[in-house]
Scaffold this active site. Structure first.
Site, PDB file in Angstrom:
ATOM      1  N   HIS A  63      -2.741 -25.282  -3.634  1.00 53.11           N
ATOM      2  CA  HIS A  63      -1.826 -26.371  -3.977  1.00 53.11           C
ATOM      3  C   HIS A  63      -0.415 -25.964  -3.564  1.00 53.11           C
ATOM      4  O   HIS A  63      -0.232 -24.906  -2.932  1.00 53.11           O
ATOM      5  CB  HIS A  63      -1.925 -26.702  -5.467  1.00 53.11           C
ATOM      6  CG  HIS A  63      -1.847 -25.495  -6.365  1.00 53.11           C
ATOM      7  ND1 HIS A  63      -0.715 -24.728  -6.471  1.00 53.11           N
ATOM      8  CD2 HIS A  63      -2.788 -24.900  -7.156  1.00 53.11           C
ATOM      9  CE1 HIS A  63      -0.941 -23.743  -7.326  1.00 53.11           C
ATOM     10  NE2 HIS A  63      -2.187 -23.802  -7.745  1.00 53.11           N
ATOM     11  N   HIS A 119       0.637 -22.334  -4.034  1.00 52.61           N
ATOM     12  CA  HIS A 119       0.196 -21.397  -2.984  1.00 52.61           C
ATOM     13  C   HIS A 119       1.046 -21.587  -1.729  1.00 52.61           C
ATOM     14  O   HIS A 119       1.384 -20.622  -1.039  1.00 52.61           O
ATOM     15  CB  HIS A 119      -1.270 -21.637  -2.630  1.00 52.61           C
ATOM     16  CG  HIS A 119      -2.226 -21.368  -3.758  1.00 52.61           C
ATOM     17  ND1 HIS A 119      -2.835 -22.378  -4.466  1.00 52.61           N
ATOM     18  CD2 HIS A 119      -2.659 -20.209  -4.300  1.00 52.61           C
ATOM     19  CE1 HIS A 119      -3.623 -21.846  -5.387  1.00 52.61           C
ATOM     20  NE2 HIS A 119      -3.529 -20.535  -5.318  1.00 52.61           N
ATOM     21  N   ASP A 158       1.507 -16.553 -13.087  1.00 51.97           N
ATOM     22  CA  ASP A 158       0.641 -15.521 -13.682  1.00 51.97           C
ATOM     23  C   ASP A 158       1.485 -14.263 -13.851  1.00 51.97           C
ATOM     24  O   ASP A 158       1.302 -13.277 -13.133  1.00 51.97           O
ATOM     25  CB  ASP A 158      -0.558 -15.260 -12.772  1.00 51.97           C
ATOM     26  CG  ASP A 158      -1.369 -16.520 -12.569  1.00 51.97           C
ATOM     27  OD1 ASP A 158      -2.044 -16.935 -13.505  1.00 51.97           O
ATOM     28  OD2 ASP A 158      -1.287 -17.110 -11.471  1.00 51.97           O
TER      29      ASP A 158
HETATM   30  O1  PAF Z   1      -4.091 -15.328  -8.999  1.00 54.31           O
HETATM   31  C1  PAF Z   1      -5.181 -15.436  -8.381  1.00 54.31           C
HETATM   32  O2  PAF Z   1      -5.452 -16.418  -7.683  1.00 54.31           O
HETATM   33  C2  PAF Z   1      -6.207 -14.317  -8.502  1.00 54.31           C
HETATM   34  O3  PAF Z   1      -6.161 -13.726  -9.763  1.00 54.31           O
HETATM   35  C3  PAF Z   1      -6.067 -13.255  -7.389  1.00 54.31           C
HETATM   36  C4  PAF Z   1      -4.753 -12.532  -7.453  1.00 54.31           C
HETATM   37  C5  PAF Z   1      -6.224 -13.921  -6.023  1.00 54.31           C
HETATM   38  C6  PAF Z   1      -7.182 -12.211  -7.536  1.00 54.31           C
HETATM   39  O4  PAF Z   1      -8.444 -12.786  -7.468  1.00 54.31           O
END
Ligand code: PAF
Length: 278
Positions: A34, A37, A151
């Site tokens: 999305h 990203h 996150d």
């Molecule tokens: O944040 C995420 O999308 C996932 O935790 C990651 C860092 C790609 C690891 O699988």
């Protein structure tokens, strides 16, 4: 855009890039890309000559009762987005490529930080994250890697891991991208109806009130928690609210400017997390 699903051809491609001193930034993802990203990829493009994106839905970071089976997998759209963004190469490994038999005999964890906050209700989550990220780092050996601030605990854990293991990778974070109502973008928002998305936006609104209250001199967690609870939609069950030091993630004894407020809750079984610098 190059697309690799195996390690050897990807490494050959990366080896050739490194021969010419090309710098590489890496954005690991689980797909369902999305605008959040997109902002990671665009930031990565400002850091390095070439940007590699991985899409790997990492099974070991999901508990058996979690949403691995129904996690969105719009691979066609994801590829399209990466191509449009001029990503240099996409790595789409299978589970057997990342975890060949016995490969989990070697594990990387940051035990203290991984059991706090989200780690309380998702005990294996961060161990799953560090194990996949370190494997991806070892395969790609990028100069830079970029993670979302949404996150925040994950970002600090990965940074700590890279520091503790002396990996020559600089880890960056990028601010959370939000819907116009403030809801932090997440692949899991796909599970929410429009009404639920509106209810979920009360999380960010509550965190903003905390920031304002701290700058107005309120520093005790009881008052700040009350503020959140009074403003949060009734449909959200709180998992935790934490006021933490932004670098160490440890709970703040005196809540002050520069700390971070972390929040997790569930809305109709969808887990929602958010955080804000206060
Ligand atoms: O944040 C995420 O999308 C996932 O935790 C990651 C860092 C790609 C690891 O699988």
């Amino acid at each position: 855009m190059y697309v690799f699903d195996a390690i050897d051809p990807l490494r050959e491609y990366l080896f050739n890039l490194k021969q010419t001193d090309t710098t590489i930034a890496f954005v690991p993802t689980m797909g369902a890309l999305h605008n959040g990203h997109e902002s990671l990829i665009k930031y990565a493009q400002t850091l390095a000559d070439e940007v590699i994106v991985s899409i790997f839905l990492n099974p070991i970071q999901f508990a058996p009762n979690e949403d691995l089976q129904c996690y969105p997998r719009p691979l066609h759209d994801d590829k399209h987005l990466c191509k449009n963004l001029d990503v240099s190469a996409l790595f789409l490994p299978s589970e057997a490529t990342i975890y060949p038999s016995n490969s989990l005999l070697t594990q990387v964890t940051v035990p203290t930080l991984s059991t706090l906050y989200c780690g309380q209700s998702r005990p294996n989550f961060f161990q799953g994250v560090t194990n996949v990220v370190i494997r991806l780092f070892n395969i790609i050996q990028p100069h830079y890697s970029v993670f979302g601030e949404k996150d925040y605990q994950q970002f600090v854990i990965i940074k700590t891991c890279v520091q503790n293991l002396f990996l020559p990778i600089t880890v960056y974070s990028v601010p959370t991208i939000r819907d116009s109502n403030g809801l932090a973008l997440s692949s899991r928002n796909n599970y929410l109806s429009d009404t639920e998305k509106n209810e979920a936006s009360s999380i960010y609104q509550s965190l903003c009130l905390v920031k304002e209250a701290v700058s107005n001199g309120i520093h005790d967690s009881l008052s700040l928690n009350r503020l959140i609870k009074n403003n949060l939609s009734d449909s959200i069950a709180i998992d935790y609210i934490a006021y933490v030091d932004a670098d160490t993630l440890l709970p703040s004894q005196t809540i002050k400017k520069g700390n971070r407020v972390l929040f997790a809750g569930t809305l109709n079984q969808t887990r929602l997390i958010d955080n804000l610098a206060i």
